[in-house]
Scaffold this active site. Sequence first.
Site, PDB file in Angstrom:
ATOM      1  N   ASN A   1      22.658  17.732  23.373  1.00 44.87           N
ATOM      2  CA  ASN A   1      22.952  18.606  24.374  1.00 44.87           C
ATOM      3  C   ASN A   1      24.193  18.483  25.077  1.00 44.87           C
ATOM      4  O   ASN A   1      24.845  17.373  25.152  1.00 44.87           O
ATOM      5  CB  ASN A   1      21.965  18.127  25.774  1.00 44.87           C
ATOM      6  CG  ASN A   1      20.593  18.311  25.274  1.00 44.87           C
ATOM      7  OD1 ASN A   1      20.111  19.220  24.686  1.00 44.87           O
ATOM      8  ND2 ASN A   1      19.651  17.655  25.739  1.00 44.87           N
TER       9      ASN A   1
ATOM     10  N   ASN B   1      45.041   9.712  66.553  1.00 47.30           N
ATOM     11  CA  ASN B   1      44.964  11.117  66.211  1.00 47.30           C
ATOM     12  C   ASN B   1      46.083  11.474  65.178  1.00 47.30           C
ATOM     13  O   ASN B   1      45.905  12.273  64.264  1.00 47.30           O
ATOM     14  CB  ASN B   1      45.027  11.868  67.396  1.00 47.30           C
ATOM     15  CG  ASN B   1      43.746  11.808  68.590  1.00 47.30           C
ATOM     16  OD1 ASN B   1      43.047  11.162  67.789  1.00 47.30           O
ATOM     17  ND2 ASN B   1      43.737  12.339  69.458  1.00 47.30           N
TER      18      ASN B   1
ATOM     19  N   LYS C   1      17.369  17.134  19.397  1.00 43.20           N
ATOM     20  CA  LYS C   1      18.337  17.662  20.559  1.00 43.20           C
ATOM     21  C   LYS C   1      19.763  17.128  20.606  1.00 43.20           C
ATOM     22  O   LYS C   1      19.731  15.693  20.374  1.00 43.20           O
ATOM     23  CB  LYS C   1      17.783  17.584  21.870  1.00 43.20           C
ATOM     24  CG  LYS C   1      16.628  18.690  22.000  1.00 43.20           C
ATOM     25  CD  LYS C   1      17.139  19.932  21.896  1.00 43.20           C
ATOM     26  CE  LYS C   1      17.842  20.608  22.976  1.00 43.20           C
ATOM     27  NZ  LYS C   1      17.010  20.840  24.126  1.00 43.20           N
TER      28      LYS C   1
ATOM     29  N   SER D   1      33.213   5.125  60.855  1.00 44.89           N
ATOM     30  CA  SER D   1      33.401   6.057  59.599  1.00 44.89           C
ATOM     31  C   SER D   1      34.156   5.168  58.737  1.00 44.89           C
ATOM     32  O   SER D   1      34.505   5.684  57.577  1.00 44.89           O
ATOM     33  CB  SER D   1      34.324   7.135  59.988  1.00 44.89           C
ATOM     34  OG  SER D   1      35.761   6.552  60.608  1.00 44.89           O
TER      35      SER D   1
ATOM     36  N   GLN E   1      36.643  14.143  62.153  1.00 41.67           N
ATOM     37  CA  GLN E   1      36.274  12.923  61.132  1.00 41.67           C
ATOM     38  C   GLN E   1      35.442  13.190  59.994  1.00 41.67           C
ATOM     39  O   GLN E   1      35.457  12.383  59.089  1.00 41.67           O
ATOM     40  CB  GLN E   1      35.462  11.802  61.953  1.00 41.67           C
ATOM     41  CG  GLN E   1      35.359  10.377  61.307  1.00 41.67           C
ATOM     42  CD  GLN E   1      35.052   9.399  62.636  1.00 41.67           C
ATOM     43  OE1 GLN E   1      35.604   8.880  63.105  1.00 41.67           O
ATOM     44  NE2 GLN E   1      33.589   8.943  62.374  1.00 41.67           N
TER      45      GLN E   1
ATOM     46  N   LYS F   1      36.404  13.905  55.820  1.00 42.60           N
ATOM     47  CA  LYS F   1      36.842  12.982  54.838  1.00 42.60           C
ATOM     48  C   LYS F   1      35.959  13.148  53.597  1.00 42.60           C
ATOM     49  O   LYS F   1      36.430  13.176  52.344  1.00 42.60           O
ATOM     50  CB  LYS F   1      36.852  11.623  55.437  1.00 42.60           C
ATOM     51  CG  LYS F   1      37.884  11.499  56.315  1.00 42.60           C
ATOM     52  CD  LYS F   1      38.149  10.060  57.055  1.00 42.60           C
ATOM     53  CE  LYS F   1      39.166  10.264  58.035  1.00 42.60           C
ATOM     54  NZ  LYS F   1      38.741  11.228  59.010  1.00 42.60           N
TER      55      LYS F   1
ATOM     56  N   SER G   1      17.911  14.234  23.659  1.00 41.09           N
ATOM     57  CA  SER G   1      16.845  14.372  24.750  1.00 41.09           C
ATOM     58  C   SER G   1      15.857  13.216  24.537  1.00 41.09           C
ATOM     59  O   SER G   1      15.813  12.572  23.507  1.00 41.09           O
ATOM     60  CB  SER G   1      16.042  15.816  24.167  1.00 41.09           C
ATOM     61  OG  SER G   1      14.707  15.545  24.702  1.00 41.09           O
TER      62      SER G   1
ATOM     63  N   GLU H   1      27.738  20.957  31.105  1.00 41.19           N
ATOM     64  CA  GLU H   1      26.774  21.461  31.959  1.00 41.19           C
ATOM     65  C   GLU H   1      26.901  20.867  33.393  1.00 41.19           C
ATOM     66  O   GLU H   1      27.052  21.459  34.171  1.00 41.19           O
ATOM     67  CB  GLU H   1      25.383  21.051  31.551  1.00 41.19           C
ATOM     68  CG  GLU H   1      24.875  21.913  30.321  1.00 41.19           C
ATOM     69  CD  GLU H   1      23.466  21.520  29.910  1.00 41.19           C
ATOM     70  OE1 GLU H   1      22.542  21.937  30.460  1.00 41.19           O
ATOM     71  OE2 GLU H   1      23.528  20.602  28.993  1.00 41.19           O
TER      72      GLU H   1
ATOM     73  N   TYR I   1      43.081  17.573  69.151  1.00 42.57           N
ATOM     74  CA  TYR I   1      41.840  16.638  68.084  1.00 42.57           C
ATOM     75  C   TYR I   1      40.681  16.681  68.807  1.00 42.57           C
ATOM     76  O   TYR I   1      40.475  16.602  70.147  1.00 42.57           O
ATOM     77  CB  TYR I   1      42.516  15.305  68.150  1.00 42.57           C
ATOM     78  CG  TYR I   1      41.457  14.481  67.421  1.00 42.57           C
ATOM     79  CD1 TYR I   1      41.604  14.230  66.158  1.00 42.57           C
ATOM     80  CD2 TYR I   1      40.688  13.681  68.105  1.00 42.57           C
ATOM     81  CE1 TYR I   1      40.904  13.718  65.299  1.00 42.57           C
ATOM     82  CE2 TYR I   1      39.596  12.968  67.287  1.00 42.57           C
ATOM     83  CZ  TYR I   1      39.746  13.002  65.841  1.00 42.57           C
ATOM     84  OH  TYR I   1      38.940  12.404  65.228  1.00 42.57           O
TER      85      TYR I   1
ATOM     86  N   THR J   1      32.823  41.724  25.849  1.00 45.98           N
ATOM     87  CA  THR J   1      32.676  42.137  27.199  1.00 45.98           C
ATOM     88  C   THR J   1      31.167  42.183  27.442  1.00 45.98           C
ATOM     89  O   THR J   1      30.454  42.589  26.431  1.00 45.98           O
ATOM     90  CB  THR J   1      33.042  43.614  27.379  1.00 45.98           C
ATOM     91  OG1 THR J   1      32.706  44.492  26.493  1.00 45.98           O
ATOM     92  CG2 THR J   1      34.904  43.508  27.153  1.00 45.98           C
ATOM     93  N   HIS J   2      30.737  42.270  28.680  1.00 41.94           N
ATOM     94  CA  HIS J   2      29.230  42.273  28.873  1.00 41.94           C
ATOM     95  C   HIS J   2      28.610  41.147  27.858  1.00 41.94           C
ATOM     96  O   HIS J   2      27.297  41.493  27.720  1.00 41.94           O
ATOM     97  CB  HIS J   2      28.871  43.577  28.620  1.00 41.94           C
ATOM     98  CG  HIS J   2      29.472  44.669  29.337  1.00 41.94           C
ATOM     99  ND1 HIS J   2      29.255  45.213  30.823  1.00 41.94           N
ATOM    100  CD2 HIS J   2      30.456  45.440  28.975  1.00 41.94           C
ATOM    101  CE1 HIS J   2      30.133  45.857  30.896  1.00 41.94           C
ATOM    102  NE2 HIS J   2      31.091  46.245  29.852  1.00 41.94           N
TER     103      HIS J   2
HETATM  104  N1  ARG Z   1      38.255   8.048  62.847  1.00 43.06           N
HETATM  105  C1  ARG Z   1      38.777   9.210  63.324  1.00 43.06           C
HETATM  106  C2  ARG Z   1      39.006  10.222  62.571  1.00 43.06           C
HETATM  107  O1  ARG Z   1      38.802  10.174  61.529  1.00 43.06           O
HETATM  108  C3  ARG Z   1      40.158   8.836  63.996  1.00 43.06           C
HETATM  109  C4  ARG Z   1      40.601   9.422  64.984  1.00 43.06           C
HETATM  110  C5  ARG Z   1      39.884   9.020  66.267  1.00 43.06           C
HETATM  111  N2  ARG Z   1      40.486   9.407  67.412  1.00 43.06           N
HETATM  112  C6  ARG Z   1      39.932   9.457  68.504  1.00 43.06           C
HETATM  113  N3  ARG Z   1      40.279   9.772  69.600  1.00 43.06           N
HETATM  114  N4  ARG Z   1      38.468   9.050  68.775  1.00 43.06           N
HETATM  115  O2  ARG Z   1      39.184  11.403  62.972  1.00 43.06           O
END
Ligand code: ARG
Length: 500
Positions: free
Chosen positions: A324, A149, A322, A62, A361, A364, A316, A329, A356, A194-195
């Site tokens: 825009n 964790n 144009k 990650s 993970q 994020k 455009s 948007e 956990y 309204t509407h």
């Molecule tokens: N990269 C993990 C996460 O974002 C960190 C925690 C991982 N913990 C584990 N016991 N594998 O959640």
Amino acid sequence: MHSNNAESGYFRPTDPCTQAFPGASGILARTPRSTHEMSTKKPWGGRFSAPTDSLVEGFTASVATDRRLYRQDIAGSIAHARMLAHVGVLSGAERDAIVAGLQAIASEIDAGDFPWDPALEDVHMNIEARLVERIGEVGKKLHTARSRNDQVATDMRLYLRDGIDRLQTHLLALQSTLLDVAEREAAAIMPGFTHLQTAQPVTFGHHMLAWNEMLERDRARLIDCRARVNVMPLGSAALAGTSFPIDREFTAGELGFDHVSENSLDAVSDRDFIIEFLSAGALLMTHLSRMAEELTLWSSAQFQFVELDDAFCTGSSIMPQKKNPDVAELVRGKSARTTGNLMALLTLMKGQPLAYNRDNQEDKEPLFDTLDTLLQSSEVFAGMIKTMRVHHEPLRAAAARGFSTATDLADYLVRKGVAFRDAHEIVGRAVKHGIDTGKDLADMGLDELRAFSETIDDDVFAVLTLEGSVNARDHIGGTAPEQVRAAIERARTRLAVLQN
Ligand code: ARG
């Protein structure tokens, strides 16, 4: 996107704010070094006899996403090391070596000079491994009384806390821009709808204040959310707490947390603090989207109520005439992803048993993406509003069309003793006559109007004017220019109060 350096097997970090979704592709596309070489560096490798499959390595890593947490991760580690020394688990010298090492790593990352390694999975293990590389054996003591964790839950809370604070600043700027426009246009007449049908005249300032109210509630929701974000999970360790004599209040003080979490199982597992933020964020984006929709309509040739500045529009490639409203948007369009991110997190949580699970993970990218979207959208929106030109004549002409003072005529009849339902009926007939003859109510002569009710006198014309109509709505929350000015004052006071 980050640039890979395939030779060294490292990739370099870039400004996290410019990469909402660094994506797994960067890592998955890399040519891994030998699986053996990778597996031997795993901090958890002791129990394993076979190396991690290279596909699994790419799949579970990650770091391309969570390296954005490095400042928070390092701050959390420094606070943890200080706490360990404070309770006597580390010596003063060990603490100093660890803190100095972590500070050096922060500078390395700031400078774009850090050897991020996807084989080390995530930001936490990358930084820890680098610490050991830089300061030797003592670096291995940092992870005492801690788990990834509680570490990652802490990092996410610190990151989000900072994100909310930055967003507050953007919202304050946007709201004060709205209030400035409201003040300038406090008496400018426009049609209220309204509407999407002309309903009654209102003032442009009143309309800006409606937008401000929506944002004010969004800001209050963010402040409320922050209170539950600012609780420290550190000390929960993997799930059950730790056997070391930790001082959680000490660590919380170092990191500026208001409280420490009450339950270790809950603290490492729940991501409701992110869900709350994504919910408040999706709602904020929904509000911006509604405003964007109005600006898109208003800036069209059909409405011509406002003109958006060239700096906030694009052209455009095929139609030379144009201009825009792409910014508006895109704000409207980007609200979709923030709603999606909220759904993603709700769904991510719903099947998880305590405590956990690695599922978490996946929290994020949705969080980073919503935060980036909100920061960008609120900032660009403020610029768009600040430079927008308001066209009084088309606004006024549109307000004058469509019998917008019909309710005023009905109210006038009621004041003369006619029951409201009868008044409604009388004005309805007058409007029908207006449609047939192509005249607005204010264009009819007194005799013409008296054909519908003998109670009408020549004082009626004061209530049929647009100014008469808006001035008459003279109470808190009403559209009269004086009320708009008073509401702006109250709104400015609230902004200042919430700011402190
Ligand atoms: N990269 C993990 C996460 O974002 C960190 C925690 C991982 N913990 C584990 N016991 N594998 O959640």
